[in-house]
Design an enzyme around this catalytic site. Sequence first.
Site, PDB file in Angstrom:
ATOM      1  CG  ASP A   3      26.946 -11.252 -19.459  1.00 55.83           C
ATOM      2  OD1 ASP A   3      27.015 -12.481 -19.633  1.00 55.83           O
ATOM      3  OD2 ASP A   3      26.249 -10.502 -20.175  1.00 55.83           O
ATOM      4  CG  ASP A  54      27.364 -13.199 -25.924  1.00 56.62           C
ATOM      5  OD1 ASP A  54      28.563 -12.944 -26.163  1.00 56.62           O
ATOM      6  OD2 ASP A  54      26.826 -14.279 -26.222  1.00 56.62           O
ATOM      7  CG  ASP A  88      23.121  -8.073 -20.925  1.00 55.03           C
ATOM      8  OD1 ASP A  88      23.924  -8.970 -20.572  1.00 55.03           O
ATOM      9  OD2 ASP A  88      22.377  -8.179 -21.911  1.00 55.03           O
TER      10      ASP A  88
END
Length: 280
Positions: free
Chosen positions: A24, A26, A212
């Site tokens: 991932d 951001d 996240d």
Amino acid sequence: MQPVPDRSNVAAMTQAPPLMVFTDLDGTLLDHDSYRWDAATHALDALRAVGAAVVLASSKTAAEIIPLREELGFSHWPAIVENGAGLLAASETHVGPTADYERLRTLLNKVPMGVRTGFRGFGDMTVAEVAQITGLATDAATLAKQRAFSEPGLWAGSDEGRRHFIATLAEMGVSAREGGRFLTLSFGQTKADQMATIIDEFRPGQTMALGDAPNDVEMLQTAGLGVIVANPHRPPLPPLPGEGTGRIIRTDRPGPIGWNSAVLSVVERLGKDRKDNIHG
């Protein structure tokens, strides 16, 4: 941040990489506030040194991913874009408008106004508005609005209204997934779906995934090792199956700092295993 030279060649692509990292962006490889990846430089260099593959897997558009993938030096590997709704091929440098996005916007606009009113997608916003809510510069926000497969947006209504909105879309064949900041609409493909396609094509020796947010969970669970990267800007993910056995771990440090530590530990273990195999 200076672009990293792309050292890819045809021969490298014909061999299965010893490690394939799905990440991932951001709040994971990119810092939540600055969108910088410098703190992960050491681990990225280590991955290149062992011939590992890095597959960016993000809610970002292809237009956003293409320059970042080149900057990182991994343009010779595919990327997962728009939350898994689309796939960017290795070395691909352009993805134009698609029928998928047009159909998605058409269905969204068929939702009764009383149900839709709490949702504002990127297609409803100006470049300036996208820049404001994302913290991106104007040029970057322009790239973020170049959708091809999905529609992220903000929900400003009640929780009950959001559930009704999502249920209405589901009846139309549109799925809605919570990401780090946005509610993203698509036709259902996920990061894990695209991940499985890429693994089947390249047959890596080991797989690792880092993320996240809730939209990363399936990807984390699909990989040989999943890493939940700390993000103090959002509630932590609940305990996941696999954490008890160490197949899924959590970083103590956030963003690219935590990413760097987790990846380095895996690369070091990979190097040790190789030496053991040679001398065993």
